[in-house]
Design a protein around this motif. Structure first.
Motif, PDB file in Angstrom:
ATOM      1  N   ALA A 212      -2.523   1.022  -1.805  1.00  0.00           N
ATOM      2  CA  ALA A 212      -1.618  -0.136  -1.798  1.00  0.00           C
ATOM      3  C   ALA A 212      -2.448  -1.416  -1.840  1.00  0.00           C
ATOM      4  CB  ALA A 212      -0.732  -0.113  -0.551  1.00  0.00           C
TER       5      ALA A 212
ATOM      6  N   LYS B  36      -1.799  -4.448  -1.837  1.00  0.00           N
ATOM      7  CA  LYS B  36      -1.430  -5.566  -0.970  1.00  0.00           C
ATOM      8  C   LYS B  36      -2.259  -5.593   0.314  1.00  0.00           C
ATOM      9  CE  LYS B  36       2.851  -3.868  -0.457  1.00  0.00           C
ATOM     10  NZ  LYS B  36       2.727  -2.428  -0.797  1.00  0.00           N
TER      11      LYS B  36
ATOM     12  N   ASP C 290      -1.094   1.270  -6.071  1.00  0.00           N
ATOM     13  CA  ASP C 290       0.299   0.862  -5.892  1.00  0.00           C
ATOM     14  C   ASP C 290       0.302  -0.657  -5.937  1.00  0.00           C
ATOM     15  OD1 ASP C 290       2.754   0.059  -4.659  1.00  0.00           O
ATOM     16  OD2 ASP C 290       1.942   0.460  -2.671  1.00  0.00           O
TER      17      ASP C 290
ATOM     18  N   HIS D  87       9.403   4.946   1.219  1.00  0.00           N
ATOM     19  CA  HIS D  87       8.375   4.351   2.085  1.00  0.00           C
ATOM     20  C   HIS D  87       9.113   3.780   3.278  1.00  0.00           C
ATOM     21  CE1 HIS D  87       4.949   1.910   3.411  1.00  0.00           C
ATOM     22  NE2 HIS D  87       5.806   0.915   3.541  1.00  0.00           N
TER      23      HIS D  87
ATOM     24  N   SER E 155       5.331   0.624   8.069  1.00  0.00           N
ATOM     25  CA  SER E 155       3.876   0.525   8.147  1.00  0.00           C
ATOM     26  C   SER E 155       3.441   0.667   9.605  1.00  0.00           C
ATOM     27  CB  SER E 155       3.462  -0.830   7.579  1.00  0.00           C
ATOM     28  OG  SER E 155       2.096  -0.878   7.301  1.00  0.00           O
TER      29      SER E 155
ATOM     30  N   GLY F 214       1.958   3.834   5.111  1.00  0.00           N
ATOM     31  CA  GLY F 214       2.430   3.577   6.465  1.00  0.00           C
ATOM     32  C   GLY F 214       1.694   4.277   7.582  1.00  0.00           C
TER      33      GLY F 214
ATOM     34  N   GLU G 239       1.029   6.148  -1.104  1.00  0.00           N
ATOM     35  CA  GLU G 239       0.636   4.736  -1.278  1.00  0.00           C
ATOM     36  C   GLU G 239       0.001   4.179  -0.008  1.00  0.00           C
ATOM     37  OE1 GLU G 239       4.558   3.210  -1.847  1.00  0.00           O
ATOM     38  OE2 GLU G 239       4.608   3.639  -3.975  1.00  0.00           O
TER      39      GLU G 239
ATOM     40  N   GLY H 179      -2.352   2.084   2.394  1.00  0.00           N
ATOM     41  CA  GLY H 179      -3.146   0.862   2.320  1.00  0.00           C
ATOM     42  C   GLY H 179      -4.008   0.746   3.561  1.00  0.00           C
ATOM     43  N   ARG H 180      -3.329   0.445   4.664  1.00  0.00           N
ATOM     44  CA  ARG H 180      -4.015   0.169   5.930  1.00  0.00           C
ATOM     45  C   ARG H 180      -4.980   1.279   6.345  1.00  0.00           C
ATOM     46  NH1 ARG H 180      -1.333  -2.916  10.004  1.00  0.00           N
ATOM     47  NH2 ARG H 180       0.625  -2.331   9.014  1.00  0.00           N
TER      48      ARG H 180
ATOM     49  N   ARG I 107      -2.019 -11.789  11.630  1.00  0.00           N
ATOM     50  CA  ARG I 107      -1.341 -10.650  12.244  1.00  0.00           C
ATOM     51  C   ARG I 107      -0.998 -10.859  13.729  1.00  0.00           C
ATOM     52  NH1 ARG I 107      -2.482  -6.144  12.884  1.00  0.00           N
ATOM     53  NH2 ARG I 107      -0.602  -5.187  12.080  1.00  0.00           N
TER      54      ARG I 107
ATOM     55  N   TYR J 234       2.983 -10.566  13.952  1.00  0.00           N
ATOM     56  CA  TYR J 234       3.494  -9.255  14.412  1.00  0.00           C
ATOM     57  C   TYR J 234       3.055  -8.921  15.825  1.00  0.00           C
ATOM     58  CZ  TYR J 234       3.100  -8.715   9.315  1.00  0.00           C
ATOM     59  OH  TYR J 234       3.130  -8.893   7.967  1.00  0.00           O
TER      60      TYR J 234
ATOM     61  N   TYR K 139      -4.401  -6.431   5.379  1.00  0.00           N
ATOM     62  CA  TYR K 139      -3.416  -7.481   5.673  1.00  0.00           C
ATOM     63  C   TYR K 139      -4.039  -8.656   6.435  1.00  0.00           C
ATOM     64  CZ  TYR K 139      -0.481  -3.608   4.325  1.00  0.00           C
ATOM     65  OH  TYR K 139       0.069  -2.560   3.633  1.00  0.00           O
TER      66      TYR K 139
ATOM     67  N   MET L 183      -3.282 -11.819   3.362  1.00  0.00           N
ATOM     68  CA  MET L 183      -2.190 -12.646   3.879  1.00  0.00           C
ATOM     69  C   MET L 183      -2.684 -14.031   4.283  1.00  0.00           C
ATOM     70  SD  MET L 183      -0.087  -9.887   6.178  1.00  0.00           S
ATOM     71  CE  MET L 183       1.370 -10.920   6.338  1.00  0.00           C
TER      72      MET L 183
HETATM   73  N1  LLP Z   1       4.110   1.265  -0.174  1.00  0.00           N
HETATM   74  C1  LLP Z   1       5.038   0.308  -0.026  1.00  0.00           C
HETATM   75  C2  LLP Z   1       6.253   0.348  -0.863  1.00  0.00           C
HETATM   76  C3  LLP Z   1       4.843  -0.706   0.922  1.00  0.00           C
HETATM   77  O1  LLP Z   1       5.765  -1.638   1.081  1.00  0.00           O
HETATM   78  C4  LLP Z   1       3.666  -0.716   1.711  1.00  0.00           C
HETATM   79  C5  LLP Z   1       3.429  -1.763   2.705  1.00  0.00           C
HETATM   80  C6  LLP Z   1       2.718   0.290   1.503  1.00  0.00           C
HETATM   81  C7  LLP Z   1       2.985   1.270   0.555  1.00  0.00           C
HETATM   82  C8  LLP Z   1       1.432   0.373   2.272  1.00  0.00           C
HETATM   83  O2  LLP Z   1       1.651   0.541   3.636  1.00  0.00           O
HETATM   84  P1  LLP Z   1       0.420   0.860   4.618  1.00  0.00           P
HETATM   85  O3  LLP Z   1      -0.109   2.222   4.278  1.00  0.00           O
HETATM   86  O4  LLP Z   1      -0.610  -0.170   4.409  1.00  0.00           O
HETATM   87  O5  LLP Z   1       1.021   0.796   5.968  1.00  0.00           O
HETATM   88  N2  LLP Z   1       1.511  -7.079   6.757  1.00  0.00           N
HETATM   89  C9  LLP Z   1       1.904  -6.021   7.664  1.00  0.00           C
HETATM   90  C10 LLP Z   1       2.145  -4.726   6.928  1.00  0.00           C
HETATM   91  C11 LLP Z   1       3.148  -4.852   5.814  1.00  0.00           C
HETATM   92  C12 LLP Z   1       3.287  -3.611   5.003  1.00  0.00           C
HETATM   93  C13 LLP Z   1       4.072  -3.868   3.756  1.00  0.00           C
HETATM   94  N3  LLP Z   1       4.242  -2.724   2.921  1.00  0.00           N
HETATM   95  C14 LLP Z   1       0.847  -5.872   8.755  1.00  0.00           C
HETATM   96  O6  LLP Z   1      -0.132  -6.621   8.747  1.00  0.00           O
HETATM   97  O7  LLP Z   1       1.007  -5.053   9.638  1.00  0.00           O
END
Ligand code: LLP
Length: 437
Positions: free
Chosen positions: A58, A60, A79, A199, A202, A239, A273, A275-276, A312, A316, A378, A382
């Motif tokens: 991911a 982002k 992603d 999804h 997170s 997530g 997908e 990311g974190r 963050r 959050y 993030y 961000m």
């Molecule tokens: N796929 C989709 C559709 C998503 O919306 C996201 C994250 C991911 C994958 C990746 O999620 P991860 O594996 O990274 O948890 N800014 C916030 C987290 C926002 C997540 C947004 N979507 C934070 O700093 O905790």
């Protein structure tokens, strides 16, 4: 797991000592460990062994081109959620057939770019989006790969700002509407229904919601399969939670075990997908103490990083471990030192500009380097220029070497696009001749 450690009176990232690195690149600065990122990709593959997932990182979470390149070399697809992120992955030569495009609000331009590039699937989240996508694909004379994003209405038990799989969230469609959407995609000549996507949020530290979500998604896939020859992907989203210091996250194997039987029985190929979990623990933010300050109520340590660099904690209530880069090692994970508690705050003119509140930390002096941990995800992505603060550099460490993979912004960067002398223009639109009364 990460490759940061205290040794010999100082903090190291892999084999690079961080206080001298701060001296070389300045502060604040983000530092990433290449080995930590690579290891997490390997661990994901090991945990999901046998399911052979397509790991679409991911973007982002951290879109630095050097990070994307490293992850591509580790075998990841991507992603993306915007035209900008698509541009990034194309810039490093990513294979579009290993790219998925998510997000509730894609513009026509973004759709066009992704259709032209030939991404594997658009995660479609509404009826209107599907219609517009079909239209664009038709106009361009191409086929758009589609995955319907279902919202299974499960509670992922995470912070309310980062949960996405409840019916009150804006994401996805319920199963019934998902089936109708999918059938529309199957029937459309410019579309190919390739997957079901889900999804649910997170930083999820409970594995049960994943199983529930995957059961819902595979149920829908089974109902569609007889009519959908191209339906071969199950996208479980991202997530997976990581260890920040105030809680514990399950092992990746536990997430895999939770979904393994459901995925295996579905006969579908798995795409995810994350990311974190790949980059989160791979980053530290190095910041220098500007001033110590005491009030009757508090001990404050004012540092040169601000909420514009790492939002963050403010946004959050995110917890990040932090410790001086020089001196004794911190107490063992999960326990606190006997030091006097303090608030670690930045220079931004907002009371929400803090990194920690009431945190026991050793005495620090002006100029000392503090390392704020687990900021690989993030954080930079961000960041903003609020208070006209140039963004910090990003530094990638690999073994005993480092590279500045994004330079510190300059004041010139901040002013570049503004035009105080811009010419005023008039739109060619007639004003209504209103009744003056
Ligand atoms: N796929 C989709 C559709 C998503 O919306 C996201 C994250 C991911 C994958 C990746 O999620 P991860 O594996 O990274 O948890 N800014 C916030 C987290 C926002 C997540 C947004 N979507 C934070 O700093 O905790």
């Amino acid at each position: 797991m990460d490759h940061f450690r205290h040794d010999d009176g100082q903090l190291w990232c892999e084999r690079v000592p961080l206080a001298p690195l701060a001296g070389a690149v300045g502060t604040p600065a983000f530092v990433y460990s290449a080995a930590t990122m690579r290891d997490h990709v390997t661990r994901l593959h090991q945990a999901f062994d046998g399911l052979d997932p397509l790991i679409c990182y991911a973007v982002k979470a951290n879109g630095n081109l050097a990070v994307l390149k490293l992850l591509q070399e580790s075998g990841c697809g991507f992603d993306v959620v915007s035209g900008g992120e698509l541009e990034r992955v194309l810039a490093i030569g990513a294979d579009p057939a290993r790219v998925v495009f998510a997000g509730v609000g894609k513009t026509e331009d973004e759709m066009d770019a992704a259709i032209r590039a030939g991404v594997l699937m658009f995660n479609v989240e509404s009826e209107e989006e599907l219609e517009v996508l079909a239209d664009r694909a038709g106009v361009l004379g191409k086929t758009a790969g589609v995955a319907v994003r279902v919202n299974p209405d499960v509670d992922a038990q995470t912070h309310h700002h980062i949960t996405t799989g409840k019916k009150e969230n804006k994401f996805g469609v319920d199963l019934e509407r998902g089936e109708a959407l999918a059938r529309r995609a199957i029937a459309h000549p410019a579309m190919s229904l390739r997957g079901i996507h889900c999804h649910i949020g997170s930083q999820i530290t409970d594995v049960a919601p994943y199983r529930a979500a995957m059961e819902a998604a595979t149920g829908l896939a089974a109902a569609l399969k007889p009519d959908a020859p191209d339906l071969e992907w199950l996208n479980m989203g991202g997530g997976y939670g990581i260890y920040y210091g105030d809680d514990s996250a399950p092992d990746l194997v536990d997430y895999a075990q939770a979904v393994r039987p459901v995925v295996a029985n579905s006969g579908l190929k798995l795409v995810m997908e994350p990311g974190r979990v790949i980059v989160g623990n791979a980053g530290a933010l190095l910041t220098r103490v500007l001033f110590n300050k005491r009030t009757d109520a508090r001990r404050f340590v004012i540092v040169d990083a601000g909420m514009n660099d790492l939002v963050r904690p403010s946004l959050y209530e995110g917890y990040h471990r932090m410790w001086p880069a020089v001196g004794d090692a911190p107490p063992p994970l999960g326990s606190e030192s006997g030091d006097e508690p303090c608030d670690i705050v930045g220079p931004v003119c907002e009371s929400t500009d803090f990194f920690a509140k009431n945190r026991p930390l050793p005495a620090m002096e002006r100029g000392d380097v503090l390392a704020i941990m687990s900021v690989g995800a993030y954080a930079f992505s961000m960041s903003s220029n609020y208070n006209d603060r140039p963004r910090p550099p990003e530094v990638l460490v690999d073994g005993d070497e480092y590279a500045i993979v994004r330079e510190r912004e300059t004041y010139e960067d901040l002013l570049r696009r503004e035009q105080p002398g811009a010419v005023f223009r008039r739109l060619d639109v007639a004003e209504p001749q209103g009744d003056a009364s």
